[in-house]
Design a protein around this motif. Sequence first.
Motif, mmCIF file in Angstrom:
data_model
loop_
_atom_site.group_PDB
_atom_site.id
_atom_site.type_symbol
_atom_site.label_atom_id
_atom_site.label_comp_id
_atom_site.label_asym_id
_atom_site.label_seq_id
_atom_site.Cartn_x
_atom_site.Cartn_y
_atom_site.Cartn_z
ATOM 1 N N GLU A 144 0.832 -1.205 0.000
ATOM 2 C CA GLU A 144 0.000 0.000 0.000
ATOM 3 C C GLU A 144 0.866 1.255 0.000
ATOM 4 O OE1 GLU A 144 -3.298 2.584 0.031
ATOM 5 O OE2 GLU A 144 -2.996 0.551 -0.680
ATOM 6 N N THR A 145 1.999 1.204 0.664
ATOM 7 C CA THR A 145 2.923 2.333 0.657
ATOM 8 C C THR A 145 3.404 2.618 -0.761
ATOM 9 O OG1 THR A 145 3.643 1.781 2.901
ATOM 10 C CG2 THR A 145 5.074 3.241 1.630
ATOM 11 N N LEU A 146 3.777 1.564 -1.488
ATOM 12 C CA LEU A 146 4.224 1.752 -2.875
ATOM 13 C C LEU A 146 3.081 2.233 -3.765
ATOM 14 C CD1 LEU A 146 6.633 -1.269 -3.360
ATOM 15 C CD2 LEU A 146 7.212 1.123 -3.001
ATOM 16 N N ARG A 147 1.867 1.721 -3.529
ATOM 17 C CA ARG A 147 0.722 2.166 -4.327
ATOM 18 C C ARG A 147 0.495 3.662 -4.132
ATOM 19 N NH1 ARG A 147 -4.128 3.853 -4.342
ATOM 20 N NH2 ARG A 147 -4.377 3.828 -2.098
ATOM 21 N N GLN A 148 0.552 4.111 -2.890
ATOM 22 C CA GLN A 148 0.363 5.531 -2.632
ATOM 23 C C GLN A 148 1.528 6.356 -3.179
ATOM 24 O OE1 GLN A 148 -0.759 6.478 1.407
ATOM 25 N NE2 GLN A 148 -2.313 4.862 1.457
ATOM 26 N N ALA A 149 2.723 5.814 -3.125
ATOM 27 C CA ALA A 149 3.905 6.518 -3.641
ATOM 28 C C ALA A 149 3.815 6.720 -5.152
ATOM 29 C CB ALA A 149 5.168 5.757 -3.286
ATOM 30 N N ALA A 150 3.102 5.829 -5.846
ATOM 31 C CA ALA A 150 2.958 5.956 -7.297
ATOM 32 C C ALA A 150 2.189 7.227 -7.668
ATOM 33 C CB ALA A 150 2.243 4.733 -7.868
ATOM 34 N N HIS A 151 1.492 7.808 -6.708
ATOM 35 C CA HIS A 151 0.722 9.034 -6.964
ATOM 36 C C HIS A 151 1.508 10.299 -6.661
ATOM 37 C CE1 HIS A 151 -3.101 7.016 -7.818
ATOM 38 N NE2 HIS A 151 -2.700 6.129 -6.939
ATOM 39 N N ILE A 152 2.718 10.160 -6.126
ATOM 40 C CA ILE A 152 3.541 11.330 -5.838
ATOM 41 C C ILE A 152 4.025 11.905 -7.163
ATOM 42 C CG2 ILE A 152 5.657 12.172 -4.753
ATOM 43 C CD1 ILE A 152 5.368 9.841 -2.743
ATOM 44 N N PRO A 153 3.741 13.174 -7.431
ATOM 45 C CA PRO A 153 4.169 13.752 -8.715
ATOM 46 C C PRO A 153 5.685 13.845 -8.798
ATOM 47 C CG PRO A 153 3.098 15.416 -7.344
ATOM 48 C CD PRO A 153 3.011 14.115 -6.610
ATOM 49 N N VAL A 154 6.195 13.652 -9.994
ATOM 50 C CA VAL A 154 7.626 13.770 -10.246
ATOM 51 C C VAL A 154 7.960 15.247 -10.363
ATOM 52 C CG1 VAL A 154 9.485 13.232 -11.869
ATOM 53 C CG2 VAL A 154 7.676 11.560 -11.434
ATOM 54 N N LYS A 155 8.968 15.673 -9.606
ATOM 55 C CA LYS A 155 9.385 17.073 -9.695
ATOM 56 C C LYS A 155 10.328 17.227 -10.867
ATOM 57 C CE LYS A 155 8.776 18.152 -4.887
ATOM 58 N NZ LYS A 155 9.308 18.765 -3.687
ATOM 59 N N ARG A 156 9.962 18.100 -11.750
ATOM 60 C CA ARG A 156 10.791 18.363 -12.924
ATOM 61 C C ARG A 156 11.845 19.400 -12.556
ATOM 62 N NH1 ARG A 156 8.312 15.153 -16.180
ATOM 63 N NH2 ARG A 156 6.100 15.249 -16.613
ATOM 64 N N PRO A 157 13.056 19.226 -13.081
ATOM 65 C CA PRO A 157 14.089 20.219 -12.784
ATOM 66 C C PRO A 157 13.720 21.578 -13.370
ATOM 67 C CG PRO A 157 14.875 18.627 -14.413
ATOM 68 C CD PRO A 157 13.519 18.172 -13.955
ATOM 69 N N ALA A 158 14.108 22.626 -12.660
ATOM 70 C CA ALA A 158 13.844 23.980 -13.137
ATOM 71 C C ALA A 158 14.639 24.239 -14.418
ATOM 72 C CB ALA A 158 14.216 24.989 -12.062
ATOM 73 N N PRO A 159 14.054 24.977 -15.348
ATOM 74 C CA PRO A 159 14.798 25.289 -16.582
ATOM 75 C C PRO A 159 16.031 26.115 -16.221
ATOM 76 C CG PRO A 159 12.746 26.510 -16.502
ATOM 77 C CD PRO A 159 12.745 25.585 -15.326
ATOM 78 N N PRO A 160 17.109 25.963 -16.979
ATOM 79 C CA PRO A 160 18.310 26.729 -16.681
ATOM 80 C C PRO A 160 18.051 28.226 -16.791
ATOM 81 C CG PRO A 160 18.541 25.548 -18.762
ATOM 82 C CD PRO A 160 17.244 25.136 -18.157
ATOM 83 N N ALA A 161 18.674 28.972 -15.918
ATOM 84 C CA ALA A 161 18.498 30.431 -15.934
ATOM 85 C C ALA A 161 19.200 30.977 -17.171
ATOM 86 C CB ALA A 161 19.108 31.036 -14.682
ATOM 87 N N GLU A 162 18.580 31.967 -17.755
ATOM 88 C CA GLU A 162 19.172 32.573 -18.954
ATOM 89 C C GLU A 162 20.357 33.426 -18.543
ATOM 90 O OE1 GLU A 162 16.760 34.228 -21.938
ATOM 91 O OE2 GLU A 162 15.037 32.974 -21.452
ATOM 92 N N SER A 163 21.449 33.264 -19.252
ATOM 93 C CA SER A 163 22.663 33.990 -18.919
ATOM 94 C C SER A 163 22.753 35.334 -19.632
ATOM 95 C CB SER A 163 23.884 33.149 -19.286
ATOM 96 O OG SER A 163 23.914 32.936 -20.682
ATOM 97 N N GLY A 164 21.845 35.582 -20.567
ATOM 98 C CA GLY A 164 21.869 36.823 -21.312
ATOM 99 C C GLY A 164 22.794 36.772 -22.525
ATOM 100 N N VAL A 165 23.469 35.638 -22.682
ATOM 101 C CA VAL A 165 24.381 35.471 -23.814
ATOM 102 C C VAL A 165 23.628 34.715 -24.903
ATOM 103 C CG1 VAL A 165 26.554 34.469 -24.586
ATOM 104 C CG2 VAL A 165 26.356 35.382 -22.264
ATOM 105 N N PRO A 166 23.523 35.267 -26.112
ATOM 106 C CA PRO A 166 22.811 34.545 -27.186
ATOM 107 C C PRO A 166 23.546 33.261 -27.566
ATOM 108 C CG PRO A 166 23.631 36.693 -27.967
ATOM 109 C CD PRO A 166 24.024 36.551 -26.539
#
Length: 83
Positions: free
Chosen positions: A60-82
């Motif tokens: 049951e622990t694993l079943r409930q864990a299957a509902h935990i959303p996957v955290k996506r990594p934050a997009p890289p910050a723009e450096s201002g360099v094209p």
Amino acid sequence: MDLPDDEQAFLKDLVKTSRQKTHHVAWTDRDGTERFTTLSQAEVVRLNKIAGALRISKGETLRQAAHIPVKRPAPPAESGVPA
């Protein structure tokens, strides 16, 4: 073996893990699919601790864990360099 130290350590860990007793936990995924997860001794101890704290079974622990959303990594910050 003529391999880098990190790869030798990885291979040693694989061999060590394969020699340990494994534990199988049956559970039902969120889409209703029956699953079996193979755990090492350390993993099953940790899962038992979590399941005990929640007062539910390992499956049951694993079943409930299957509902935990996957955290996506934050997009890289723009450096201002094209690009």
